[in-house]
Design a protein around this motif. Structure first.
Motif, PDB file in Angstrom:
ATOM      1  N   LYS A 144     -68.959  -4.118   7.687  1.00 40.29           N
ATOM      2  CA  LYS A 144     -70.388  -4.239   7.977  1.00 40.29           C
ATOM      3  C   LYS A 144     -71.090  -2.942   7.577  1.00 40.29           C
ATOM      4  O   LYS A 144     -70.500  -1.887   7.691  1.00 40.29           O
ATOM      5  CB  LYS A 144     -70.585  -4.491   9.489  1.00 40.29           C
ATOM      6  N   PRO A 145     -72.318  -3.016   7.102  1.00 40.51           N
ATOM      7  CA  PRO A 145     -73.254  -4.139   7.187  1.00 40.51           C
ATOM      8  C   PRO A 145     -73.119  -5.208   6.119  1.00 40.51           C
ATOM      9  O   PRO A 145     -73.983  -6.092   6.056  1.00 40.51           O
ATOM     10  CB  PRO A 145     -74.610  -3.437   7.067  1.00 40.51           C
ATOM     11  N   ASP A 146     -72.118  -5.156   5.263  1.00 35.41           N
ATOM     12  CA  ASP A 146     -71.873  -6.309   4.405  1.00 35.41           C
ATOM     13  C   ASP A 146     -71.691  -7.532   5.301  1.00 35.41           C
ATOM     14  O   ASP A 146     -70.965  -7.478   6.301  1.00 35.41           O
ATOM     15  CB  ASP A 146     -70.602  -6.071   3.565  1.00 35.41           C
ATOM     16  N   PRO A 147     -72.329  -8.655   4.988  1.00 35.37           N
ATOM     17  CA  PRO A 147     -72.291  -9.812   5.883  1.00 35.37           C
ATOM     18  C   PRO A 147     -71.053 -10.677   5.767  1.00 35.37           C
ATOM     19  O   PRO A 147     -70.950 -11.705   6.454  1.00 35.37           O
ATOM     20  CB  PRO A 147     -73.542 -10.597   5.458  1.00 35.37           C
ATOM     21  N   SER A 148     -70.101 -10.296   4.934  1.00 33.82           N
ATOM     22  CA  SER A 148     -68.928 -11.147   4.698  1.00 33.82           C
ATOM     23  C   SER A 148     -68.210 -11.530   5.981  1.00 33.82           C
ATOM     24  O   SER A 148     -67.710 -12.655   6.116  1.00 33.82           O
ATOM     25  CB  SER A 148     -67.948 -10.447   3.752  1.00 33.82           C
ATOM     26  N   ILE A 149     -68.157 -10.614   6.943  1.00 31.75           N
ATOM     27  CA  ILE A 149     -67.427 -10.893   8.179  1.00 31.75           C
ATOM     28  C   ILE A 149     -68.099 -12.012   8.966  1.00 31.75           C
ATOM     29  O   ILE A 149     -67.443 -12.831   9.616  1.00 31.75           O
ATOM     30  CB  ILE A 149     -67.284  -9.605   9.021  1.00 31.75           C
ATOM     31  N   VAL A 150     -69.437 -12.077   8.919  1.00 37.56           N
ATOM     32  CA  VAL A 150     -70.152 -13.175   9.567  1.00 37.56           C
ATOM     33  C   VAL A 150     -69.827 -14.490   8.864  1.00 37.56           C
ATOM     34  O   VAL A 150     -69.603 -15.521   9.511  1.00 37.56           O
ATOM     35  CB  VAL A 150     -71.667 -12.913   9.569  1.00 37.56           C
ATOM     36  N   PHE A 151     -69.783 -14.467   7.558  1.00 33.54           N
ATOM     37  CA  PHE A 151     -69.464 -15.685   6.816  1.00 33.54           C
ATOM     38  C   PHE A 151     -68.033 -16.147   7.111  1.00 33.54           C
ATOM     39  O   PHE A 151     -67.761 -17.354   7.121  1.00 33.54           O
ATOM     40  CB  PHE A 151     -69.666 -15.447   5.322  1.00 33.54           C
ATOM     41  N   GLN A 152     -67.124 -15.198   7.353  1.00 35.67           N
ATOM     42  CA  GLN A 152     -65.761 -15.577   7.738  1.00 35.67           C
ATOM     43  C   GLN A 152     -65.763 -16.322   9.064  1.00 35.67           C
ATOM     44  O   GLN A 152     -65.042 -17.307   9.240  1.00 35.67           O
ATOM     45  CB  GLN A 152     -64.883 -14.330   7.843  1.00 35.67           C
ATOM     46  N   LEU A 154     -68.246 -18.069  10.255  1.00 37.20           N
ATOM     47  CA  LEU A 154     -68.860 -19.381  10.046  1.00 37.20           C
ATOM     48  C   LEU A 154     -67.941 -20.334   9.288  1.00 37.20           C
ATOM     49  O   LEU A 154     -68.032 -21.556   9.456  1.00 37.20           O
ATOM     50  CB  LEU A 154     -70.187 -19.212   9.301  1.00 37.20           C
ATOM     51  N   LEU A 155     -67.044 -19.803   8.490  1.00 33.72           N
ATOM     52  CA  LEU A 155     -66.040 -20.654   7.852  1.00 33.72           C
ATOM     53  C   LEU A 155     -65.078 -21.226   8.884  1.00 33.72           C
ATOM     54  O   LEU A 155     -64.656 -22.379   8.790  1.00 33.72           O
ATOM     55  CB  LEU A 155     -65.259 -19.854   6.795  1.00 33.72           C
ATOM     56  N   LYS A 156     -64.722 -20.416   9.872  1.00 32.71           N
ATOM     57  CA  LYS A 156     -63.791 -20.868  10.909  1.00 32.71           C
ATOM     58  C   LYS A 156     -64.463 -21.773  11.934  1.00 32.71           C
ATOM     59  O   LYS A 156     -63.803 -22.612  12.562  1.00 32.71           O
ATOM     60  CB  LYS A 156     -63.172 -19.658  11.612  1.00 32.71           C
ATOM     61  N   SER A 157     -65.782 -21.565  12.110  1.00 34.83           N
ATOM     62  CA  SER A 157     -66.519 -22.365  13.082  1.00 34.83           C
ATOM     63  C   SER A 157     -67.882 -22.730  12.486  1.00 34.83           C
ATOM     64  O   SER A 157     -68.890 -22.095  12.792  1.00 34.83           O
ATOM     65  CB  SER A 157     -66.693 -21.590  14.390  1.00 34.83           C
TER      66      SER A 157
END
Length: 221
Positions: A144-152, A154-157
């Motif tokens: 972070k602040p790269d948003p990739s972790i949020v997208f991960q 959302l992929l799981k849920s």
């Protein structure tokens, strides 16, 4: 839109980990032959992962890739054994998580701390919470602040972005939420000042965990 998922930062949001982070960093600095820092310096060193923490704590002349990695190994050697020695959930957090669970709201963690440490801390302090995702720093994912972790998460849920609240204590967290396209909630009980949250365009700022429920309730009216 009704809130269906709350994504939490870990350090400074769910758990006050600063004493253990500071102690581990000072151990690593001393083991590497460098001067240590007072505890009060560490709230402004943390927030971007352990590698950046070590870089900030080292003298400027030692901030090269090899030396950062050498001292990081000393940090991990200590922190892996002592990561819950002095850490504790913030007041009201266990009750908040229990209430969210009772309401059927999904919960996830998105942290810049390395993955194994995040998993151990979360399962140690909150073993009864059915997290839909526990995401920490991984070698192949930008911090972070790269948003990739949020997208991960959302992929799981899979969840509509309008139904997500991202909750954290720093400007890094607010920027992460902005870049991910989800609503942010800045908390004032963590490591960074309220002004940092405002400067990074927090959608909401709260002073107690119970106020997160007020935001969620307001979305239902």
């Amino acid at each position: 839109m009704k809130t269906e998922l709350v994504i939490f930062d870990l350090d400074g949001t769910l758990v006050n980990t600063i004493a253990d982070l500071a102690t581990a960093t000072n151990y690593a600095l001393a083991a590497g032959g460098y001067p240590t820092h007072h505890m009060s310096a560490y709230p402004f060193y943390v927030g971007n992962g352990v590698t950046k923490l070590i870089e900030r704590a080292l003298p400027s002349e030692a901030r090269n890739e090899d030396e950062i990695e050498r001292v990081r190994r000393f940090f991990k050697e200590y922190y892996d054994v002592h990561l819950t020695d002095a850490s504790t959930p913030y007041p009201g957090i266990p009750e908040l998580l229990a209430e969210l669970n009772a309401r059927g709201i999904k919960m996830a963690v998105a942290s810049n701390k390395y993955q194994s440490a995040v998993e151990r801390i979360i399962t140690y302090f909150f073993p009864d919470i059915p997290w839909v995702a526990i995401e920490g720093q991984k070698p192949d994912v930008p911090v972070k602040p790269d948003p990739s972790i949020v997208f991960q998460v959302l992929l799981k849920s899979p969840t509509m972005k309008d139904a997500v609240l991202y909750t954290g204590d720093s400007g890094v967290d607010m920027e992460t939420a902005y870049r991910a396209g989800v609503e942010s909630v800045g908390v004032t009980w963590g490591f960074r000042p309220e002004s940092e949250l405002a400067e990074n365009y927090a959608n909401n700022i709260i002073n107690s965990p119970a106020q997160l429920l007020e935001i969620i309730d307001s979305k239902m009216s």
